[in-house]
Design a protein around this motif. Sequence first.
Motif, PDB file in Angstrom:
ATOM      1  N   THR A  24       0.861  -1.178   0.000  1.00 57.53           N
ATOM      2  CA  THR A  24       0.000   0.000   0.000  1.00 57.53           C
ATOM      3  C   THR A  24       0.898   1.227   0.000  1.00 57.53           C
ATOM      4  OG1 THR A  24      -1.651  -1.191   1.298  1.00 57.53           O
ATOM      5  CG2 THR A  24      -1.861   1.190   1.211  1.00 57.53           C
ATOM      6  N   GLN A  25       0.632   2.149  -0.911  1.00 60.96           N
ATOM      7  CA  GLN A  25       1.380   3.398  -1.005  1.00 60.96           C
ATOM      8  C   GLN A  25       0.557   4.497  -0.332  1.00 60.96           C
ATOM      9  OE1 GLN A  25       1.037   5.567  -4.648  1.00 60.96           O
ATOM     10  NE2 GLN A  25       3.202   6.169  -4.610  1.00 60.96           N
ATOM     11  N   MET A  26       1.161   5.158   0.654  1.00 62.51           N
ATOM     12  CA  MET A  26       0.528   6.290   1.320  1.00 62.51           C
ATOM     13  C   MET A  26       1.261   7.554   0.886  1.00 62.51           C
ATOM     14  SD  MET A  26      -1.702   4.557   2.907  1.00 62.51           S
ATOM     15  CE  MET A  26      -2.508   5.811   3.859  1.00 62.51           C
ATOM     16  N   LEU A  27       0.521   8.567   0.469  1.00 56.81           N
ATOM     17  CA  LEU A  27       1.100   9.840   0.050  1.00 56.81           C
ATOM     18  C   LEU A  27       0.933  10.848   1.181  1.00 56.81           C
ATOM     19  CD1 LEU A  27      -0.307   9.836  -3.561  1.00 56.81           C
ATOM     20  CD2 LEU A  27       1.985   9.189  -2.817  1.00 56.81           C
ATOM     21  N   VAL A  28       2.000  11.606   1.455  1.00 53.89           N
ATOM     22  CA  VAL A  28       2.036  12.517   2.597  1.00 53.89           C
ATOM     23  C   VAL A  28       2.349  13.931   2.103  1.00 53.89           C
ATOM     24  CG1 VAL A  28       3.229  13.037   4.760  1.00 53.89           C
ATOM     25  CG2 VAL A  28       2.958  10.658   4.033  1.00 53.89           C
ATOM     26  N   LYS A  29       1.608  14.926   2.642  1.00 57.05           N
ATOM     27  CA  LYS A  29       1.904  16.333   2.370  1.00 57.05           C
ATOM     28  C   LYS A  29       1.673  17.125   3.647  1.00 57.05           C
ATOM     29  CE  LYS A  29       1.003  16.272  -2.505  1.00 57.05           C
ATOM     30  NZ  LYS A  29       0.491  16.950  -3.655  1.00 57.05           N
ATOM     31  N   MET A  30       2.569  18.080   3.900  1.00 54.33           N
ATOM     32  CA  MET A  30       2.434  18.977   5.039  1.00 54.33           C
ATOM     33  C   MET A  30       2.558  20.403   4.530  1.00 54.33           C
ATOM     34  SD  MET A  30       4.817  16.963   7.797  1.00 54.33           S
ATOM     35  CE  MET A  30       4.393  17.993   9.176  1.00 54.33           C
ATOM     36  N   TYR A  31       1.692  21.281   5.052  1.00 60.25           N
ATOM     37  CA  TYR A  31       1.664  22.676   4.625  1.00 60.25           C
ATOM     38  C   TYR A  31       1.651  23.614   5.819  1.00 60.25           C
ATOM     39  CZ  TYR A  31       0.135  21.041   0.022  1.00 60.25           C
ATOM     40  OH  TYR A  31       0.051  20.436  -1.200  1.00 60.25           O
ATOM     41  N   ARG A  32       2.242  24.776   5.632  1.00 57.45           N
ATOM     42  CA  ARG A  32       2.057  25.923   6.519  1.00 57.45           C
ATOM     43  C   ARG A  32       1.334  26.941   5.650  1.00 57.45           C
ATOM     44  NH1 ARG A  32       7.219  27.333   8.513  1.00 57.45           N
ATOM     45  NH2 ARG A  32       7.667  28.028   6.412  1.00 57.45           N
ATOM     46  N   GLY A  33       0.051  27.174   5.927  1.00 64.11           N
ATOM     47  CA  GLY A  33      -0.767  27.976   5.025  1.00 64.11           C
ATOM     48  C   GLY A  33      -0.825  27.278   3.675  1.00 64.11           C
ATOM     49  N   GLU A  34      -0.428  27.973   2.621  1.00 63.60           N
ATOM     50  CA  GLU A  34      -0.381  27.374   1.282  1.00 63.60           C
ATOM     51  C   GLU A  34       1.026  26.887   0.917  1.00 63.60           C
ATOM     52  OE1 GLU A  34      -3.142  26.817  -0.560  1.00 63.60           O
ATOM     53  OE2 GLU A  34      -4.161  27.555   1.233  1.00 63.60           O
ATOM     54  N   GLU A  35       1.987  27.110   1.814  1.00 64.86           N
ATOM     55  CA  GLU A  35       3.387  26.774   1.544  1.00 64.86           C
ATOM     56  C   GLU A  35       3.665  25.303   1.866  1.00 64.86           C
ATOM     57  OE1 GLU A  35       7.740  28.572   2.720  1.00 64.86           O
ATOM     58  OE2 GLU A  35       6.110  28.776   4.160  1.00 64.86           O
ATOM     59  N   PRO A  36       4.114  24.509   0.871  1.00 68.08           N
ATOM     60  CA  PRO A  36       4.438  23.110   1.143  1.00 68.08           C
ATOM     61  C   PRO A  36       5.703  22.986   1.994  1.00 68.08           C
ATOM     62  CG  PRO A  36       4.928  23.640  -1.148  1.00 68.08           C
ATOM     63  CD  PRO A  36       4.318  24.866  -0.535  1.00 68.08           C
ATOM     64  N   LEU A  37       5.641  22.148   3.026  1.00 69.29           N
ATOM     65  CA  LEU A  37       6.794  21.914   3.897  1.00 69.29           C
ATOM     66  C   LEU A  37       7.411  20.539   3.680  1.00 69.29           C
ATOM     67  CD1 LEU A  37       5.385  23.338   7.252  1.00 69.29           C
ATOM     68  CD2 LEU A  37       6.819  24.502   5.570  1.00 69.29           C
ATOM     69  N   VAL A  38       6.571  19.523   3.489  1.00 64.09           N
ATOM     70  CA  VAL A  38       7.039  18.147   3.307  1.00 64.09           C
ATOM     71  C   VAL A  38       6.129  17.466   2.298  1.00 64.09           C
ATOM     72  CG1 VAL A  38       7.367  15.889   4.429  1.00 64.09           C
ATOM     73  CG2 VAL A  38       7.899  17.977   5.679  1.00 64.09           C
ATOM     74  N   SER A  39       6.718  16.652   1.419  1.00 67.52           N
ATOM     75  CA  SER A  39       5.938  15.791   0.531  1.00 67.52           C
ATOM     76  C   SER A  39       6.658  14.459   0.436  1.00 67.52           C
ATOM     77  CB  SER A  39       5.779  16.428  -0.848  1.00 67.52           C
ATOM     78  OG  SER A  39       7.046  16.642  -1.440  1.00 67.52           O
ATOM     79  N   GLY A  40       5.901  13.413   0.186  1.00 70.18           N
ATOM     80  CA  GLY A  40       6.553  12.121   0.047  1.00 70.18           C
ATOM     81  C   GLY A  40       5.587  10.963   0.004  1.00 70.18           C
ATOM     82  N   GLU A  41       6.162   9.780   0.120  1.00 73.96           N
ATOM     83  CA  GLU A  41       5.369   8.560   0.117  1.00 73.96           C
ATOM     84  C   GLU A  41       5.941   7.578   1.132  1.00 73.96           C
ATOM     85  OE1 GLU A  41       5.535   6.407  -3.611  1.00 73.96           O
ATOM     86  OE2 GLU A  41       7.630   5.942  -3.345  1.00 73.96           O
ATOM     87  N   ILE A  42       5.067   6.717   1.597  1.00 71.80           N
ATOM     88  CA  ILE A  42       5.461   5.630   2.492  1.00 71.80           C
ATOM     89  C   ILE A  42       4.850   4.361   1.909  1.00 71.80           C
ATOM     90  CG2 ILE A  42       5.322   4.678   4.826  1.00 71.80           C
ATOM     91  CD1 ILE A  42       4.885   7.606   5.793  1.00 71.80           C
ATOM     92  N   ILE A  43       5.680   3.350   1.704  1.00 71.17           N
ATOM     93  CA  ILE A  43       5.208   2.074   1.177  1.00 71.17           C
ATOM     94  C   ILE A  43       5.182   1.061   2.321  1.00 71.17           C
ATOM     95  CG2 ILE A  43       5.595   0.202  -0.476  1.00 71.17           C
ATOM     96  CD1 ILE A  43       5.171   2.781  -1.953  1.00 71.17           C
ATOM     97  N   TYR A  44       4.018   0.483   2.521  1.00 72.44           N
ATOM     98  CA  TYR A  44       3.846  -0.587   3.511  1.00 72.44           C
ATOM     99  C   TYR A  44       3.634  -1.893   2.768  1.00 72.44           C
ATOM    100  CZ  TYR A  44       2.919   3.023   6.994  1.00 72.44           C
ATOM    101  OH  TYR A  44       3.010   4.098   7.831  1.00 72.44           O
ATOM    102  N   VAL A  45       4.188  -2.986   3.292  1.00 76.07           N
ATOM    103  CA  VAL A  45       3.954  -4.310   2.726  1.00 76.07           C
ATOM    104  C   VAL A  45       3.300  -5.169   3.796  1.00 76.07           C
ATOM    105  CG1 VAL A  45       5.012  -6.409   1.799  1.00 76.07           C
ATOM    106  CG2 VAL A  45       5.816  -4.180   1.040  1.00 76.07           C
ATOM    107  N   LYS A  46       2.186  -5.787   3.448  1.00 79.07           N
ATOM    108  CA  LYS A  46       1.492  -6.709   4.347  1.00 79.07           C
ATOM    109  C   LYS A  46       2.300  -7.987   4.392  1.00 79.07           C
ATOM    110  CE  LYS A  46      -2.300  -8.662   6.248  1.00 79.07           C
ATOM    111  NZ  LYS A  46      -1.797  -9.401   7.368  1.00 79.07           N
ATOM    112  N   ALA A  47       2.652  -8.434   5.614  1.00 76.76           N
ATOM    113  CA  ALA A  47       3.476  -9.634   5.765  1.00 76.76           C
ATOM    114  C   ALA A  47       2.905 -10.531   6.848  1.00 76.76           C
ATOM    115  CB  ALA A  47       4.915  -9.259   6.108  1.00 76.76           C
ATOM    116  N   ASN A  48       3.154 -11.819   6.702  1.00 75.12           N
ATOM    117  CA  ASN A  48       2.781 -12.803   7.712  1.00 75.12           C
ATOM    118  C   ASN A  48       3.650 -12.573   8.944  1.00 75.12           C
ATOM    119  OD1 ASN A  48       3.411 -15.500   9.091  1.00 75.12           O
ATOM    120  ND2 ASN A  48       1.572 -15.987   7.887  1.00 75.12           N
ATOM    121  N   ASP A  49       3.039 -12.489  10.115  1.00 74.89           N
ATOM    122  CA  ASP A  49       3.788 -12.214  11.342  1.00 74.89           C
ATOM    123  C   ASP A  49       4.847 -13.274  11.636  1.00 74.89           C
ATOM    124  OD1 ASP A  49       2.468  -9.847  11.867  1.00 74.89           O
ATOM    125  OD2 ASP A  49       0.919 -10.829  13.069  1.00 74.89           O
ATOM    126  N   ALA A  50       4.538 -14.527  11.387  1.00 71.79           N
ATOM    127  CA  ALA A  50       5.464 -15.617  11.728  1.00 71.79           C
ATOM    128  C   ALA A  50       6.576 -15.783  10.696  1.00 71.79           C
ATOM    129  CB  ALA A  50       4.700 -16.929  11.891  1.00 71.79           C
TER     130      ALA A  50
END
Length: 83
Positions: free
Chosen positions: A32-58
């Motif tokens: 699953t790809q999660m997209l991230v953005k952070m703003y101060r007012g209209e000014e972008p501070l951080v942008s990016g992505e986080i990739i999670y992989v579903k895995a068997n615990d054992a």
Amino acid sequence: MVKPTLEYHPPARYDSEIRVYVHTGQIGNSSTQMLVKMYRGEEPLVSGEIIYVKANDATRNPQSVPEELRKAIGALEGSPAHP
């Protein structure tokens, strides 16, 4: 989490009021790809992505993203892309 990628723009200050947005970009077979953005007012501070992989615990082997999770994300955000 297997891949966090963040790009930092102008820094926030201690007294900055920031807005944080996170939404699902794509849902693959086991990831699953999660997209991230952070703003101060209209000014972008951080942008990016986080990739999670579903895995068997054992075994730590990748598993398919459950259909229930796909449906829940779709209900909250609209239908993210499937493989």
